[in-house]
Design an enzyme around this catalytic site. Structure first.
Site, short mmCIF file in Angstrom:
data_model
loop_
_atom_site.label_atom_id
_atom_site.label_comp_id
_atom_site.label_asym_id
_atom_site.label_seq_id
_atom_site.Cartn_x
_atom_site.Cartn_y
_atom_site.Cartn_z
N THR A 67 0.99 -1.44 0.03
CA THR A 67 0.06 0.05 0.05
C THR A 67 0.70 1.20 0.09
O THR A 67 2.09 1.29 -0.12
CB THR A 67 -0.91 -0.08 1.16
OG1 THR A 67 -1.89 1.11 1.21
CG2 THR A 67 -0.24 -0.07 2.54
N LYS A 71 3.90 1.19 -3.83
CA LYS A 71 3.24 0.56 -4.90
C LYS A 71 4.18 0.61 -5.96
O LYS A 71 4.29 -0.34 -6.64
CB LYS A 71 1.88 0.93 -5.33
CG LYS A 71 0.63 0.59 -4.10
CD LYS A 71 -0.48 1.07 -4.44
CE LYS A 71 -1.54 0.65 -3.45
NZ LYS A 71 -3.10 0.91 -3.75
N ASP A 103 -6.31 -3.25 -7.94
CA ASP A 103 -7.11 -2.14 -7.08
C ASP A 103 -8.44 -1.86 -8.49
O ASP A 103 -9.54 -1.55 -7.98
CB ASP A 103 -6.39 -0.81 -6.93
CG ASP A 103 -5.52 -0.99 -5.83
OD1 ASP A 103 -6.10 -1.66 -4.84
OD2 ASP A 103 -4.45 -0.20 -5.63
N GLY A 132 -3.08 7.54 -7.22
CA GLY A 132 -2.86 6.15 -7.72
C GLY A 132 -4.15 5.52 -7.64
O GLY A 132 -4.14 4.80 -8.79
N TYR A 218 -13.03 5.00 2.98
CA TYR A 218 -13.80 4.04 4.08
C TYR A 218 -13.62 4.26 5.40
O TYR A 218 -14.21 3.63 6.20
CB TYR A 218 -13.55 2.46 3.72
CG TYR A 218 -12.12 2.15 3.78
CD1 TYR A 218 -11.50 1.72 5.08
CD2 TYR A 218 -11.45 2.06 2.62
CE1 TYR A 218 -10.20 1.48 5.19
CE2 TYR A 218 -9.90 1.78 2.79
CZ TYR A 218 -9.41 1.33 3.98
OH TYR A 218 -8.08 0.85 4.06
#
Ligand code: NAP
Length: 276
Positions: A67, A71, A103, A132, A218
């Site tokens: 992460t 990446k 992703d 990204g 989230y």
């Protein structure tokens, strides 16, 4: 579960990773499938992630998620990569390491789960952000839609993202009212609205009546954008769906079994302190 010398090790590698939901998600699936494996969080700090990732290749992990901010370094460190930006590493039997990016497909899976008819409803996409995650989602979705307009605070990054796609376009950050009014699918892929980050007032009143609104943030799960879109009765998609589906595709790459997305959602809602 008993951990022994034979237990296979997987990890999420990033900075920071202390609050990552990936260990809860993957260890839940490992238990569901009775696998002798464990998934941990490995913070990778410092200036030269490439050297650390290169050395890690020799340890014989089963797999890893990568992460922010590593990446790109992960894609470069792998022996082969399907993308210049990787969120999955897989150790092969010959000791080499392959890199993947799940992703974009993870987002697409979550879109199809919540709005199975999205393709018939979507020709114009508004992508908020050009980082990204925005680029990974846009690249995956691009073949299925007419246009993707990137609106980004820093215009040069938006232009570069738009130029990377045949149907990429740009929209000025101060022209969001028009962009919201024209889009069939709006994807919020900036850090705005995330815990600890600034918020903004999105022009949700301008949305078309059948627009789909997705926010990949989230934490919190119910972002200001989603709350406003739900109040208008629009189809909404929260960021947990993308997290779970990119994870499910990672798990399948490592173990060749499809894990249960619904079980992961229940576990992660509990981890986030959300009533079900
Ligand atoms: P990134 O590469 O650092 O990109 C950040 C984006 O946010 C850039 O477009 C940046 O614009 C924009 N931004 C930052 N602060 C802003 C502000 N104050 N006003 C307007 N725009 C601002 O990060 P990323 O990896 O793409 O992640 C973006 C978000 O997606 C994060 O919240 C992350 O947690 C979330 N995410 C979720 C999932 C999932 O599975 N649900 C997966 C990946 C990421 P500039 O170019 O102008 O800086």
């Amino acid at each position: 579960m008993t951990i022994s010398a034979a237990t296979q090790v997987l990890a999420v590698i990033g900075d920071p990773v202390a609050h990552s939901l990936s260990p809860a998600m993957h260890n839940g699936w490992i238990a569901d499938h009775g696998l002798d494996a464990v998934y941990v969080a490995l913070p990778l700090t410092g200036e030269d992630p490439g050297a650390a990732l290169g050395a890690l290749k020799r340890f014989g992990f089963r797999g890893a998620n990568v992460t922010v901010p590593h990446k790109e370094a992960a894609a470069r460190a792998a022996d082969r990569s399907e993308s210049a930006v990787a969120n999955v590493l897989r150790w092969e039997e010959d000791g080499s390491v392959s890199a993947f990016n799940t992703d974009g497909l993870g987002f697409l899976d979550s879109l199809s789960e919540r709005a199975p008819d999205w393709r018939g409803r979507t020709s114009r996409v508004l992508m908020l952000g050009a980082g990204g995650a925005a680029r990974a989602i846009a690249t995956t979705i691009s073949p299925y839609v007419d246009t993707i307009h990137f609106a980004n605070r820093t215009p040069e990054r938006g232009e570069s993202a738009a130029l990377s796609l045949p149907n990429g376009r740009t929209l000025r950050w101060d022209d969001l009212e028009r962009g919201f009014g024209a889009a069939d699918l709006i994807v919020q892929a900036t850090t705005l609205g995330m815990d600890g980050q600034p918020e903004t007032e999105w022009p949700v009143a301008n949305c078309r009546a059948n627009a789909i609104v997705a926010d990949i943030v989230y934490r919190p799960l119910h972002t200001p954008l989603l709350i406003a879109a739900r109040a208008r009765g629009l189809t909404t998609i929260d960021g947990l769906g993308m997290l779970i589906h990119q994870g499910a595709r990672s798990f399948e790459l490592w173990f060749d079994v499809k894990p249960d997305a619904a079980k992961a959602r229940a576990r992660l809602l509990t981890a986030l302190g959300e009533a079900q």
